[in-house]
Design a protein around this motif. Sequence first.
Motif, PDB file in Angstrom:
ATOM      1  N   ALA A   1       0.877  -1.039  -0.168  1.00 58.64           N
ATOM      2  CA  ALA A   1      -0.197   0.022  -0.214  1.00 58.64           C
ATOM      3  C   ALA A   1       0.988   1.491   0.078  1.00 58.64           C
ATOM      4  O   ALA A   1       0.675   2.281  -0.567  1.00 58.64           O
ATOM      5  CB  ALA A   1      -0.845   0.132   1.066  1.00 58.64           C
ATOM      6  N   ILE A   2       1.926   1.292   0.849  1.00 50.54           N
ATOM      7  CA  ILE A   2       2.871   2.346   0.799  1.00 50.54           C
ATOM      8  C   ILE A   2       3.435   2.420  -0.837  1.00 50.54           C
ATOM      9  O   ILE A   2       3.436   3.576  -1.149  1.00 50.54           O
ATOM     10  CB  ILE A   2       4.051   2.045   1.736  1.00 50.54           C
ATOM     11  N   ALA A   3       3.837   1.296  -1.098  1.00 50.72           N
ATOM     12  CA  ALA A   3       4.438   1.288  -2.354  1.00 50.72           C
ATOM     13  C   ALA A   3       3.572   1.897  -3.643  1.00 50.72           C
ATOM     14  O   ALA A   3       4.120   2.797  -4.499  1.00 50.72           O
ATOM     15  CB  ALA A   3       4.640  -0.178  -3.071  1.00 50.72           C
ATOM     16  N   ASN A   4       2.431   1.600  -3.438  1.00 50.11           N
ATOM     17  CA  ASN A   4       1.178   2.165  -4.306  1.00 50.11           C
ATOM     18  C   ASN A   4       1.424   3.539  -4.302  1.00 50.11           C
ATOM     19  O   ASN A   4       1.212   4.174  -5.318  1.00 50.11           O
ATOM     20  CB  ASN A   4      -0.227   1.575  -3.935  1.00 50.11           C
ATOM     21  N   GLU A   5       1.332   4.355  -3.249  1.00 51.04           N
ATOM     22  CA  GLU A   5       1.186   5.752  -3.086  1.00 51.04           C
ATOM     23  C   GLU A   5       2.631   6.307  -3.516  1.00 51.04           C
ATOM     24  O   GLU A   5       2.566   7.340  -4.026  1.00 51.04           O
ATOM     25  CB  GLU A   5       1.008   5.935  -1.619  1.00 51.04           C
ATOM     26  N   VAL A   6       3.481   5.782  -3.260  1.00 49.91           N
ATOM     27  CA  VAL A   6       5.144   6.177  -3.417  1.00 49.91           C
ATOM     28  C   VAL A   6       5.063   6.220  -4.907  1.00 49.91           C
ATOM     29  O   VAL A   6       5.927   7.201  -5.377  1.00 49.91           O
ATOM     30  CB  VAL A   6       5.896   5.221  -2.603  1.00 49.91           C
ATOM     31  N   ILE A   7       4.916   5.157  -5.583  1.00 46.84           N
ATOM     32  CA  ILE A   7       5.039   5.248  -7.135  1.00 46.84           C
ATOM     33  C   ILE A   7       4.122   6.280  -7.880  1.00 46.84           C
ATOM     34  O   ILE A   7       4.547   7.064  -8.522  1.00 46.84           O
ATOM     35  CB  ILE A   7       4.528   3.771  -7.648  1.00 46.84           C
ATOM     36  N   LYS A   8       2.888   6.528  -7.365  1.00 50.69           N
ATOM     37  CA  LYS A   8       1.994   7.371  -7.775  1.00 50.69           C
ATOM     38  C   LYS A   8       2.657   8.917  -7.714  1.00 50.69           C
ATOM     39  O   LYS A   8       2.492   9.796  -8.484  1.00 50.69           O
ATOM     40  CB  LYS A   8       0.876   7.567  -7.114  1.00 50.69           C
TER      41      LYS A   8
END
Length: 328
Positions: free
Chosen positions: A207-214
């Motif tokens: 979930a962190i990765a999702n936001e960080v990539i965005k």
Amino acid sequence: MGFNSSIYKTAGDILFERRLNAEKSADRRREEVYSKLPDAKRIEREIADTGIRAVRSVIGGGNANEEMKNLKEKNLALQKELKELLLSNGYPEDVFEPDYQCKICNDTGYYEDGGRTLVCSCMKKTLVDCALKELNKTAPLSLSTFETFDLNYYSREFDRSVGLNPYDHMAKVLKFCKLYAKDFSEKSNSILMYGNTGLGKTHLSLAIANEVIKKGYGVIYVSAPSLAQRLEKEHFSRDNSDSVTNMLLDCDLLIIDDLGTEFSTKFSTAEMYNIFNSRLLLSKPVIINTNCELDKLEEIYSDRFVSRIIGNAQKLLFTGKDIRIRKK
């Protein structure tokens, strides 16, 4: 941005294909107009001819200024004639122009501004989309969001063994992870997520990765067993042109899942330490997930490795009972 070369290549290929399709569509429209309006083809040829004659006039010398003036007037008259012909037959005046999706860079991914070449917003978005797609190959990223993390699977009863109410504790963990993702930068702290299996460590790290990539950062997610195998393979390979280690060090956020479940050797243990230590020295964050207690990690790795993690990473304890069983 910490995207690796393969992500850049994939994004570049997508934009190239997009640009090519726009230009092919323009060519098809031109042929359609030519078939219905032969005069349009004649006028375009005459416009092109004035351009050629202008170049010859400059090269040939003589009374170039007068010749250029006459050619410019003729060119403008031809453009006006073509415009009127197209409009009177129901075509827009720019019917021959490629309809690029991005009007800033014409689907090249880059544009000039004050003598500088800048990355276009469409390229940045394409890079993010490619990174998300790449990460989805190894992890259920689309399913692992903060919105889909359900606290109701955690008990509200006080657990004496750990001195915590799992529901309230995991609510704090969730809040921390959301703030971490919101405020993420290349200098963010590392995180150690630990606790029994099936408590949401992988979910929240992704979930962190999702936001960080965005936000445009480059993320690499890898399981410890897979990473150990890749490092061993690279070590004994003669071709290090696309070094796994280099990618792990270059990305903005590295997520290592299931640490302690891999088949460990002296080499893999040393490499794991070197990767983590090198990123710490570069002030680059790592998120490590493990089902092992800290003393168990010391048995698998070393006191030095574990003390390095403990001393330099925010520790998040995951509590409760296996939520995967409760979901079933």
